[in-house]
Every structure is written in structure tokens, then in C-alpha cells.
Write a protein that holds these residues in place. Structure first.
Motif, PDB file in Angstrom:
ATOM      1  N   PHE A   1       0.837  -1.206   0.000  1.00 49.41           N
ATOM      2  CA  PHE A   1       0.000   0.000   0.000  1.00 49.41           C
ATOM      3  C   PHE A   1       0.873   1.259   0.000  1.00 49.41           C
ATOM      4  CE2 PHE A   1      -2.626  -3.238   2.189  1.00 49.41           C
ATOM      5  CZ  PHE A   1      -3.641  -3.333   1.244  1.00 49.41           C
ATOM      6  N   ALA A   2       1.971   1.204   0.748  1.00 54.52           N
ATOM      7  CA  ALA A   2       2.904   2.336   0.771  1.00 54.52           C
ATOM      8  C   ALA A   2       3.554   2.504  -0.597  1.00 54.52           C
ATOM      9  CB  ALA A   2       3.962   2.132   1.846  1.00 54.52           C
ATOM     10  N   ASP A   3       3.871   1.397  -1.249  1.00 52.72           N
ATOM     11  CA  ASP A   3       4.442   1.466  -2.597  1.00 52.72           C
ATOM     12  C   ASP A   3       3.472   2.164  -3.551  1.00 52.72           C
ATOM     13  OD1 ASP A   3       6.663   0.064  -1.715  1.00 52.72           O
ATOM     14  OD2 ASP A   3       6.053  -1.842  -2.616  1.00 52.72           O
TER      15      ASP A   3
ATOM     16  N   GLN B   1      15.406   5.578   2.521  1.00 50.95           N
ATOM     17  CA  GLN B   1      16.469   5.687   1.526  1.00 50.95           C
ATOM     18  C   GLN B   1      16.119   4.898   0.264  1.00 50.95           C
ATOM     19  OE1 GLN B   1      19.179   7.806   1.782  1.00 50.95           O
ATOM     20  NE2 GLN B   1      19.236   7.343  -0.400  1.00 50.95           N
ATOM     21  N   PHE B   2      15.461   3.758   0.427  1.00 54.49           N
ATOM     22  CA  PHE B   2      15.012   2.974  -0.724  1.00 54.49           C
ATOM     23  C   PHE B   2      14.143   3.830  -1.646  1.00 54.49           C
ATOM     24  CE2 PHE B   2      11.499   0.621  -2.639  1.00 54.49           C
ATOM     25  CZ  PHE B   2      12.188  -0.251  -3.474  1.00 54.49           C
ATOM     26  N   TYR B   3      13.200   4.560  -1.061  1.00 54.91           N
ATOM     27  CA  TYR B   3      12.296   5.396  -1.858  1.00 54.91           C
ATOM     28  C   TYR B   3      13.015   6.618  -2.438  1.00 54.91           C
ATOM     29  CZ  TYR B   3       8.431   2.534  -0.205  1.00 54.91           C
ATOM     30  OH  TYR B   3       7.585   1.482   0.062  1.00 54.91           O
ATOM     31  N   VAL B   4      13.949   7.188  -1.692  1.00 54.55           N
ATOM     32  CA  VAL B   4      14.751   8.303  -2.224  1.00 54.55           C
ATOM     33  C   VAL B   4      15.561   7.815  -3.429  1.00 54.55           C
ATOM     34  CG1 VAL B   4      16.684   9.860  -1.728  1.00 54.55           C
ATOM     35  CG2 VAL B   4      14.831   9.620  -0.072  1.00 54.55           C
ATOM     36  N   ASP B   5      16.125   6.611  -3.324  1.00 51.18           N
ATOM     37  CA  ASP B   5      16.866   6.037  -4.454  1.00 51.18           C
ATOM     38  C   ASP B   5      15.960   5.823  -5.660  1.00 51.18           C
ATOM     39  OD1 ASP B   5      19.159   6.077  -2.906  1.00 51.18           O
ATOM     40  OD2 ASP B   5      19.087   3.928  -2.412  1.00 51.18           O
ATOM     41  N   GLU B   6      14.718   5.421  -5.405  1.00 48.05           N
ATOM     42  CA  GLU B   6      13.750   5.283  -6.503  1.00 48.05           C
ATOM     43  C   GLU B   6      13.516   6.631  -7.185  1.00 48.05           C
ATOM     44  OE1 GLU B   6      11.992   2.695  -8.073  1.00 48.05           O
ATOM     45  OE2 GLU B   6      13.567   1.571  -7.043  1.00 48.05           O
ATOM     46  N   CYS B   7      13.434   7.691  -6.383  1.00 46.16           N
ATOM     47  CA  CYS B   7      13.281   9.036  -6.955  1.00 46.16           C
ATOM     48  C   CYS B   7      14.468   9.357  -7.864  1.00 46.16           C
ATOM     49  CB  CYS B   7      13.184  10.090  -5.857  1.00 46.16           C
ATOM     50  SG  CYS B   7      11.626  10.118  -4.968  1.00 46.16           S
ATOM     51  N   LYS B   8      15.666   9.049  -7.410  1.00 45.91           N
ATOM     52  CA  LYS B   8      16.872   9.323  -8.191  1.00 45.91           C
ATOM     53  C   LYS B   8      16.865   8.540  -9.496  1.00 45.91           C
ATOM     54  CE  LYS B   8      19.754  10.526  -4.251  1.00 45.91           C
ATOM     55  NZ  LYS B   8      20.832  10.104  -3.364  1.00 45.91           N
ATOM     56  N   LYS B   9      16.450   7.259  -9.439  1.00 47.22           N
ATOM     57  CA  LYS B   9      16.362   6.445 -10.657  1.00 47.22           C
ATOM     58  C   LYS B   9      15.408   7.065 -11.669  1.00 47.22           C
ATOM     59  CE  LYS B   9      17.155   1.977  -8.434  1.00 47.22           C
ATOM     60  NZ  LYS B   9      16.491   0.715  -8.035  1.00 47.22           N
ATOM     61  N   ARG B  10      14.345   7.679 -11.155  1.00 51.01           N
ATOM     62  CA  ARG B  10      13.334   8.296 -12.014  1.00 51.01           C
ATOM     63  C   ARG B  10      13.676   9.756 -12.347  1.00 51.01           C
ATOM     64  NH1 ARG B  10       8.258   5.344 -11.276  1.00 51.01           N
ATOM     65  NH2 ARG B  10       8.713   3.561  -9.954  1.00 51.01           N
ATOM     66  N   LYS B  11      14.857  10.180 -11.882  1.00 51.33           N
ATOM     67  CA  LYS B  11      15.332  11.559 -12.103  1.00 51.33           C
ATOM     68  C   LYS B  11      14.367  12.589 -11.526  1.00 51.33           C
ATOM     69  CE  LYS B  11      18.077  10.347 -16.173  1.00 51.33           C
ATOM     70  NZ  LYS B  11      19.007   9.600 -15.454  1.00 51.33           N
ATOM     71  N   GLU B  12      13.830  12.261 -10.362  1.00 52.16           N
ATOM     72  CA  GLU B  12      12.929  13.168  -9.641  1.00 52.16           C
ATOM     73  C   GLU B  12      13.742  13.921  -8.588  1.00 52.16           C
ATOM     74  OE1 GLU B  12       9.887  14.091  -9.964  1.00 52.16           O
ATOM     75  OE2 GLU B  12       9.180  12.640 -11.435  1.00 52.16           O
ATOM     76  N   PRO B  13      13.912  15.227  -8.754  1.00 49.76           N
ATOM     77  CA  PRO B  13      14.656  16.007  -7.754  1.00 49.76           C
ATOM     78  C   PRO B  13      13.785  16.342  -6.543  1.00 49.76           C
ATOM     79  CG  PRO B  13      13.881  17.441  -9.498  1.00 49.76           C
ATOM     80  CD  PRO B  13      13.462  16.046  -9.872  1.00 49.76           C
ATOM     81  N   ASN B  14      14.408  16.892  -5.538  1.00 52.64           N
ATOM     82  CA  ASN B  14      13.711  17.420  -4.350  1.00 52.64           C
ATOM     83  C   ASN B  14      12.947  16.367  -3.562  1.00 52.64           C
ATOM     84  OD1 ASN B  14      14.585  20.037  -5.133  1.00 52.64           O
ATOM     85  ND2 ASN B  14      12.861  20.148  -6.546  1.00 52.64           N
ATOM     86  N   CYS B  15      13.518  15.173  -3.446  1.00 53.93           N
ATOM     87  CA  CYS B  15      12.928  14.126  -2.616  1.00 53.93           C
ATOM     88  C   CYS B  15      13.772  13.994  -1.353  1.00 53.93           C
ATOM     89  CB  CYS B  15      12.890  12.795  -3.364  1.00 53.93           C
ATOM     90  SG  CYS B  15      11.775  12.807  -4.787  1.00 53.93           S
TER      91      CYS B  15
ATOM     92  N   ILE C   1       9.500  11.938   1.977  1.00 53.19           N
ATOM     93  CA  ILE C   1       9.219  10.516   2.129  1.00 53.19           C
ATOM     94  C   ILE C   1       9.400  10.213   3.607  1.00 53.19           C
ATOM     95  CG2 ILE C   1       9.906   8.192   1.453  1.00 53.19           C
ATOM     96  CD1 ILE C   1      11.101   9.631  -1.115  1.00 53.19           C
ATOM     97  N   CYS C   2       8.310   9.869   4.264  1.00 50.30           N
ATOM     98  CA  CYS C   2       8.305   9.853   5.722  1.00 50.30           C
ATOM     99  C   CYS C   2       7.886   8.501   6.284  1.00 50.30           C
ATOM    100  CB  CYS C   2       7.335  10.934   6.200  1.00 50.30           C
ATOM    101  SG  CYS C   2       7.243  11.082   7.977  1.00 50.30           S
TER     102      CYS C   2
END
Length: 165
Positions: free
Chosen positions: A36-38, A91-105, A56-57
Motif C-alpha cells: 500500500f505504501a508502494d 532511503q530505498f524510496y529516495v533512491d527510486e526518486c533518483k532512478k526516475r530523475k525526480e529532484p527534491n525528494c 518521504i516519511c
């Protein structure tokens, strides 16, 4: 109200809506490692624009630790492990943001006796526009005993809350 006045009101509403679309938004997603969080994370990423911030909290509840009443060293080790697990999760979700090239996470780990209240306060302090949360999937007995985390956030947050199923 005349038809002309009604058209003017609609025009003002459309104009203010268009202006808000250019506003940098502050979004928050609550994660706990569940499917559900995913889904909540993916929804937040889907609506996030490049200029938006995304917090991401996760909340780590220290009060219920089985070791808190035992030897202080064990309690400290257990609390440290819980906090480390929370950091790794975010950190897992922040890394996902980086993979998707999403800044400001940004990752946020709140450790306390009442993370629900801390999450609501953090959202208020950071002027969060929208919180994305998934249901925890508790059964009826667990909801009665523990209380619904998402229901608490929905009831107490001063911003919009999106429950993602």
C-alpha cells in the motif's frame, strides 16, 4: 446573479486555478514497506512536478518496544535498530526518486512515542499541501486495538490527504 456576473466568477476561478498550477507544492508520502505504501509512493511521484518537494516519511513508534522495560542497553540497541530500519526504508524510496530523475525528494524519519501526531505536526510545520498514505491492511480487531493510522492522519492533518488503495 446575472449570467455576465456568473461568467466573471467562473473566469476568476479559472484564473486562480491556473496560477496555483505554477506554484511549487510540498508533498508528503508515508511509507511502511507495505504494498500500500508502494502504491502511495507511485501516486505521489505520478502527480509530483519537477519543482515540487516530496518528503518521504516513516514513523518509528518507540513506546511499544518489547525491550523498553528490560535492560537499558538492549532497549537502546533495539531503538537504534528500529531507527536504522526506518532510514533504510526511506532511503530505498529516495533512491527510486533518483532512478526516475525526480529532484527534491527528502527522507524523514520520526522516532517518538506518537509518530502519528508527529507526522501531522511535521506536515503542518513544512506547509505540506498533500499527504499520500496507504491503508495498513489491518483487520477489524487490529484497527480497534491499534487504531487506524491513515484515519488519524485524515482526521488531524490540516492539508489534503489522499488515501491510495
Amino acid at each position: 446573479m446575472s449570467e455576465h456576473q456568473n461568467d466573471q466568477e467562473k473566469g476568476k476561478l479559472l484564473e486562480s486555478t491556473a496560477k496555483s498550477h505554477g506554484k511549487k507544492r510540498v508533498l508528503m508520502v508515508l511509507v511502511d514497506g507495505s504494498e500500500f505504501a508502494d502504491k502511495a509512493f507511485l501516486k505521489a511521484i505520478d502527480v509530483k512536478r519537477t519543482e515540487d518537494s516530496l518528503y518521504i516519511c516513516t514513523g518509528v513508534r518507540m513506546k511499544d518496544s518489547v525491550y523498553l522495560d528490560s535492560e537499558p542497553t538492549l532497549a537502546q540497541e533495539y531503538m537504534k535498530k528500529l531507527e536504522e530500519d526506518g532510514k533504510a526504508l526511506c532511503q530505498f524510496y529516495v533512491d527510486e526518486c533518483k532512478k526516475r530523475k525526480e529532484p527534491n525528494c527528502h527522507q524523514v524519519i520520526l522516532t517518538s512515542d506518537n509518530p502519528k501526531a508527529d507526522i501531522v505536526q511535521f506536515a503542518h510545520d513544512k506547509a505540506v499541501d498533500t499527504i499520500y498514505v496507504g491503508p495498513r491492511g489491518l483487520n477489524k480487531v487490529q484497527r480497534i486495538l491499534i487504531g487506524s493510522f491513515s484515519q488519524y492522519i485524515i482526521s488531524h492533518a490540516s492539508c489534503d490527504v489522499v488515501l491510495v488503495k
